[in-house]
Design an enzyme around this catalytic site. Structure first.
Site, PDB file in Angstrom:
ATOM      1  N   LYS A  47       0.848  -1.196   0.000  1.00 15.15           N
ATOM      2  CA  LYS A  47       0.000   0.000   0.000  1.00 15.15           C
ATOM      3  C   LYS A  47       0.883   1.245   0.000  1.00 15.15           C
ATOM      4  O   LYS A  47       1.759   1.399   0.865  1.00 15.15           O
ATOM      5  CB  LYS A  47      -0.908   0.026   1.231  1.00 15.15           C
ATOM      6  CG  LYS A  47      -1.806   1.260   1.267  1.00 15.15           C
ATOM      7  CD  LYS A  47      -2.838   1.159   2.371  1.00 15.15           C
ATOM      8  CE  LYS A  47      -2.398   1.827   3.640  1.00 15.15           C
ATOM      9  NZ  LYS A  47      -2.945   3.173   3.856  1.00 15.15           N
ATOM     10  N   ASP A  74      -3.537   4.250  -2.043  1.00 20.98           N
ATOM     11  CA  ASP A  74      -4.585   4.652  -1.091  1.00 20.98           C
ATOM     12  C   ASP A  74      -4.584   6.163  -0.924  1.00 20.98           C
ATOM     13  O   ASP A  74      -4.114   6.692   0.078  1.00 20.98           O
ATOM     14  CB  ASP A  74      -4.326   3.941   0.246  1.00 20.98           C
ATOM     15  CG  ASP A  74      -5.433   4.181   1.254  1.00 20.98           C
ATOM     16  OD1 ASP A  74      -6.561   4.509   0.838  1.00 20.98           O
ATOM     17  OD2 ASP A  74      -5.164   4.033   2.457  1.00 20.98           O
ATOM     18  N   LYS A  76      -7.468   8.040  -1.378  1.00 18.25           N
ATOM     19  CA  LYS A  76      -8.789   8.434  -0.865  1.00 18.25           C
ATOM     20  C   LYS A  76      -9.323   9.704  -1.537  1.00 18.25           C
ATOM     21  O   LYS A  76      -9.612  10.711  -0.886  1.00 18.25           O
ATOM     22  CB  LYS A  76      -8.749   8.615   0.661  1.00 18.25           C
ATOM     23  CG  LYS A  76      -8.412   7.331   1.412  1.00 18.25           C
ATOM     24  CD  LYS A  76      -8.592   7.512   2.912  1.00 18.25           C
ATOM     25  CE  LYS A  76      -8.317   6.243   3.690  1.00 18.25           C
ATOM     26  NZ  LYS A  76      -6.888   5.866   3.794  1.00 18.25           N
ATOM     27  N   ASP A  79     -13.787  14.506  -4.435  1.00 15.71           N
ATOM     28  CA  ASP A  79     -13.845  15.817  -5.100  1.00 15.71           C
ATOM     29  C   ASP A  79     -15.036  15.784  -6.058  1.00 15.71           C
ATOM     30  O   ASP A  79     -15.824  14.837  -6.018  1.00 15.71           O
ATOM     31  CB  ASP A  79     -12.512  16.074  -5.847  1.00 15.71           C
ATOM     32  CG  ASP A  79     -12.193  17.564  -5.958  1.00 15.71           C
ATOM     33  OD1 ASP A  79     -13.107  18.343  -6.321  1.00 15.71           O
ATOM     34  OD2 ASP A  79     -11.044  17.944  -5.700  1.00 15.71           O
ATOM     35  N   THR A 130     -11.938   4.268  10.143  1.00 19.91           N
ATOM     36  CA  THR A 130     -11.946   3.529  11.410  1.00 19.91           C
ATOM     37  C   THR A 130     -11.649   4.440  12.598  1.00 19.91           C
ATOM     38  O   THR A 130     -11.824   4.032  13.741  1.00 19.91           O
ATOM     39  CB  THR A 130     -10.933   2.375  11.359  1.00 19.91           C
ATOM     40  OG1 THR A 130      -9.693   2.894  10.891  1.00 19.91           O
ATOM     41  CG2 THR A 130     -11.395   1.263  10.453  1.00 19.91           C
ATOM     42  N   ARG A 223       2.533  -1.257  10.837  1.00 19.48           N
ATOM     43  CA  ARG A 223       3.607  -1.278  11.838  1.00 19.48           C
ATOM     44  C   ARG A 223       3.993  -2.644  12.380  1.00 19.48           C
ATOM     45  O   ARG A 223       5.179  -2.857  12.655  1.00 19.48           O
ATOM     46  CB  ARG A 223       3.246  -0.316  12.972  1.00 19.48           C
ATOM     47  CG  ARG A 223       3.350   1.142  12.514  1.00 19.48           C
ATOM     48  CD  ARG A 223       2.619   2.096  13.419  1.00 19.48           C
ATOM     49  NE  ARG A 223       1.187   1.919  13.329  1.00 19.48           N
ATOM     50  CZ  ARG A 223       0.305   2.642  14.015  1.00 19.48           C
ATOM     51  NH1 ARG A 223       0.724   3.580  14.844  1.00 19.48           N
ATOM     52  NH2 ARG A 223      -0.983   2.432  13.856  1.00 19.48           N
TER      53      ARG A 223
HETATM   54  O1  C5P Z   1      -1.813   0.445  12.243  1.00 18.06           O
HETATM   55  P1  C5P Z   1      -1.050   0.024  11.022  1.00 18.06           P
HETATM   56  O2  C5P Z   1       0.351   0.541  10.986  1.00 18.06           O
HETATM   57  O3  C5P Z   1      -1.130  -1.467  10.750  1.00 18.06           O
HETATM   58  O4  C5P Z   1      -1.836   0.737   9.836  1.00 18.06           O
HETATM   59  C1  C5P Z   1      -1.616   0.375   8.493  1.00 18.06           C
HETATM   60  C2  C5P Z   1      -2.487   1.209   7.587  1.00 18.06           C
HETATM   61  O5  C5P Z   1      -3.846   1.006   7.877  1.00 18.06           O
HETATM   62  C3  C5P Z   1      -2.225   2.707   7.686  1.00 18.06           C
HETATM   63  O6  C5P Z   1      -1.633   3.083   6.450  1.00 18.06           O
HETATM   64  C4  C5P Z   1      -3.550   3.361   7.860  1.00 18.06           C
HETATM   65  O7  C5P Z   1      -3.875   4.199   6.771  1.00 18.06           O
HETATM   66  C5  C5P Z   1      -4.541   2.232   7.881  1.00 18.06           C
HETATM   67  N1  C5P Z   1      -5.325   2.285   9.107  1.00 18.06           N
HETATM   68  C6  C5P Z   1      -6.688   2.531   9.047  1.00 18.06           C
HETATM   69  N2  C5P Z   1      -7.441   2.532  10.180  1.00 18.06           N
HETATM   70  C7  C5P Z   1      -6.877   2.309  11.355  1.00 18.06           C
HETATM   71  C8  C5P Z   1      -5.519   2.067  11.449  1.00 18.06           C
HETATM   72  C9  C5P Z   1      -4.758   2.056  10.291  1.00 18.06           C
HETATM   73  O8  C5P Z   1      -7.206   2.729   7.958  1.00 18.06           O
HETATM   74  N3  C5P Z   1      -7.617   2.321  12.450  1.00 18.06           N
END
Ligand code: C5P
Length: 252
Positions: A47, A74, A76, A79, A130, A223
């Site tokens: 991604k 990604d 998003k 517009d 989220t 992460r």
């Molecule tokens: O938390 P993590 O590092 O795994 O997040 C990976 C990706 O997921 C991020 O690039 C973020 O845009 C997306 N994400 C999300 N909603 C969350 C946490 C992360 O869309 N609650």
């Protein structure tokens, strides 16, 4: 193949491993591409989000494609329909397999996004971020929201009706949205953690096996892989746990 030395063949990516997308949330392309090289053949799908794209632009997408990787771009988009259709067309031509627009952009924008995409690109509608709970979503919509899942279902129906290929949603909502979208749609879920891991700043996390069992077609993990001491091992462990989950689901 280099001559002379012993070549240890990497095991082929597992079926479930092919559905795990690693988020390259890095401030520079060199760090991002170094991680891609560390993960090697194990991970096939990455991604590229706003941070990396704002720094590295189309060049980093091209480099990933040259390495044989699939790209989830990604960005998003949200517009007016004409602008979104044109942006989707350009992004699609970069070779992105998955692209995002906000489902909140409305039906005309969603239809324009679907029309702008080339044949190799699936456009996903982001249902409800989220980071929202009922209160903050109600603040945006200017009305009381009792149930975020019901709102996500409404957006998913709009995405389906506009002819897009799927959604991004919380893993907690995948099971709710799969019947709305049908068996073929892509359902991509972030908020993924390895089995037994600390949830960190994520409120509602799922393991890959849980997300797949709930109906996700792909999961996005950042992460837990990118910040791991051994990212390749962390990815292999995640893919392995998903395979085990699949085997257990198949035998039950
Ligand atoms: O938390 P993590 O590092 O795994 O997040 C990976 C990706 O997921 C991020 O690039 C973020 O845009 C997306 N994400 C999300 N909603 C969350 C946490 C992360 O869309 N609650």
């Amino acid at each position: 193949m280099s001559g002379g030395g012993i070549v240890v063949a990497r095991p082929p990516s597992s079926v479930e491993g092919g559905r795990i997308i690693v988020a390259l949330d890095f401030p520079s392309p060199s760090t991002a591409l170094a991680l891609v090289d560390r993960l090697g053949d194990g991970c096939r799908f990455y991604k590229v989000g706003m941070e990396l794209y704002a720094t590295a632009g189309p060049a980093v997408v091209a480099e990933l494609r040259e390495k044989g990787k699939q790209v989830f771009l990604d960005l998003k988009f949200h517009d007016i329909p004409n602008t979104v259709a044109r942006a989707v067309a350009r992004a699609s031509r970069l070779g992105a397999s998955l692209l995002t627009v906000h489902a909140m952009g409305g039906s005309a924008m969603l239809r324009a996004a679907a029309a702008g995409a080339g044949p190799g690109t699936t456009v996903l509608g982001v249902t409800v971020l989220t980071s929202h709970d009922a209160e903050s979503l109600g603040g945006v919509l200017g009305r009381s929201v009792q149930n975020v899942g019901a709102e996500a279902r409404r957006y998913a129906a709009a995405v389906r009706d506009a002819g897009l290929g799927g959604v991004v949603c919380s893993a907690a909502e995948a099971a709710l949205l799969r019947p709305v979208l049908g068996a073929e749609a892509a359902i991509v879920t972030p908020g993924i953690r390895p089995p037994g891991a600390d949830a960190g700043d994520q409120k509602r996390v799922r393991t890959p096996a849980e997300a797949f069992a709930a109906g996700a077609s792909h999961v996005v993990v950042g992460r837990p892989v990118t910040q791991a001491l051994d990212p390749a091992q962390a990815f292999a462990d995640l893919a392995g746990s998903a395979e085990t989950g699949r085997a257990e689901a198949g035998s039950s």
